[in-house]
Design an enzyme around this catalytic site. Structure first.
Site, PDB file in Angstrom:
ATOM      1  N   GLY A  93       0.816  -3.695   6.067  1.00 55.28           N
ATOM      2  CA  GLY A  93       2.066  -3.709   6.381  1.00 55.28           C
ATOM      3  C   GLY A  93       2.214  -5.069   7.482  1.00 55.28           C
ATOM      4  CB  ALA A  94      -0.169  -7.761   7.977  1.00 54.28           C
ATOM      5  CG  ASN A 133       1.846  -1.815  11.132  1.00 52.76           C
ATOM      6  OD1 ASN A 133       2.262  -1.202  11.939  1.00 52.76           O
ATOM      7  ND2 ASN A 133       2.297  -2.760  10.160  1.00 52.76           N
ATOM      8  CB  SER A 168       5.772   7.343  14.918  1.00 55.66           C
ATOM      9  OG  SER A 168       6.794   7.350  15.618  1.00 55.66           O
ATOM     10  CE1 TYR A 200       7.840   6.911  10.026  1.00 59.87           C
ATOM     11  CE2 TYR A 200       8.296   8.020  11.964  1.00 59.87           C
ATOM     12  CZ  TYR A 200       8.055   6.911  11.376  1.00 59.87           C
ATOM     13  OH  TYR A 200       7.537   5.842  12.163  1.00 59.87           O
ATOM     14  CE  LYS A 240       4.363   6.299  10.823  1.00 62.44           C
ATOM     15  NZ  LYS A 240       3.329   5.285  10.622  1.00 62.44           N
TER      16      LYS A 240
END
Length: 263
Positions: free
Chosen positions: A24-25, A102, A154, A167, A171
């Site tokens: 996810g960069a 990520n 998160s 979500y 996390k």
């Protein structure tokens, strides 16, 4: 005589000779992490999904910092694509020393609208893909008896939030993955940690529907430090955890939230 970045002593480039893969960069926290690791001397692999222009821009910035690297388009929800990703990075850059998990998504789905598909999809995007990448890189880390895996969770894993049940669950699962892998891989010289960002100011938040956005001033009132968090705040913590001075830190969950969640 002025030294170039590649000639700076190890203290200034502590990740010289290490290969880092960031998923996810292409944007946001991932892009900032690539630049932080590149500045520390790492060779960088930029994993993204259909964000070629953004990924190439990040790669160019990394190269200006004196780092070598590649960008790879990969759908991490496809196990075969993950295998190909690791194979390409290893072939072109060498074995992965540092993995930053990520990648993810932020689906806002009210509980009464969450069905089996939405639940499974959110867990796949925010937890299972990190199992896949971690599982793929650890054999070479075990063989070389060195490695760092850093998972990006998160603050919602601790606090929960309406509309983000799946979500937040995923996390939170990353914290369990981190702790278990820390125990399993520690004997092989591999450190596994998690960072938990708060509400970080990224471009992606502008794509949320207006009724799903939290006002910046409301976010700031939750914190001890009265400002918006930036991707660079998270990237700095990740670069620290990836460094050689943290070889005795593992299984930890580090909040990067300006003092939002005090525990």
């Amino acid at each position: 005589m002025t030294l170039t970045r590649s000639e700076l002593p190890l203290a200034a480039r502590p990740l010289q000779g290490r290969t880092a893969l960031v998923t996810g960069a292409a944007t946001g926290i991932g892009a900032a992490t690539v630049k932080a690791l590149a500045a520390a001397g790492a060779t960088v692999a930029i994993s993204h999904f259909a964000q070629i222009d953004q990924a190439r821009a990040v790669l160019e910035q990394a190269r200006r910092l004196g780092a070598d690297g590649i960008e790879v388009n990969a759908d991490l929800t496809d196990p075969d694509a993950v295998t190909l990703l690791i194979s390409q990075v290893t072939s072109e850059l060498g074995p992965v020393d540092i993995l930053v998990n990520n990648a993810g998504a932020y689906p806002r789905i009210p509980w009464d609208q969450t069905d089996e598909h939405a639940w499974a999809h959110a867990l796949d995007l925010n937890l299972t893909i990190h199992y896949r990448t971690s599982h793929a890189v650890t054999p070479s880390m075990v063989q070389r008896r060195w490695g760092h895996i850093i998972n990006v969770s998160s603050v919602n894993a601790r606090t929960g939030r309406p509309g983000l049940t799946a979500y937040s669950t995923a996390k939170a699962g990353l914290i369990g993955l981190t702790r278990s892998l820390a125990r399993e891989l520690g004997p092989h010289g591999i450190c596994v940690n998690t960072v938990l960002p708060g509400a970080i100011q990224v471009d992606a938040e502008t794509t949320l529907p207006a009724h799903h956005r939290t006002r910046p001033e409301d976010q700031i009132t939750r914190r001890c430090i009265p400002r918006r968090g930036q991707p660079e705040d998270v990237a700095a913590a990740i670069a620290f955890l990836a460094g050689p001075s943290t070889s005795f830190i593992t299984g930890r969950s580090l909040h990067i939230d300006g003092g939002w969640y005090l525990h």
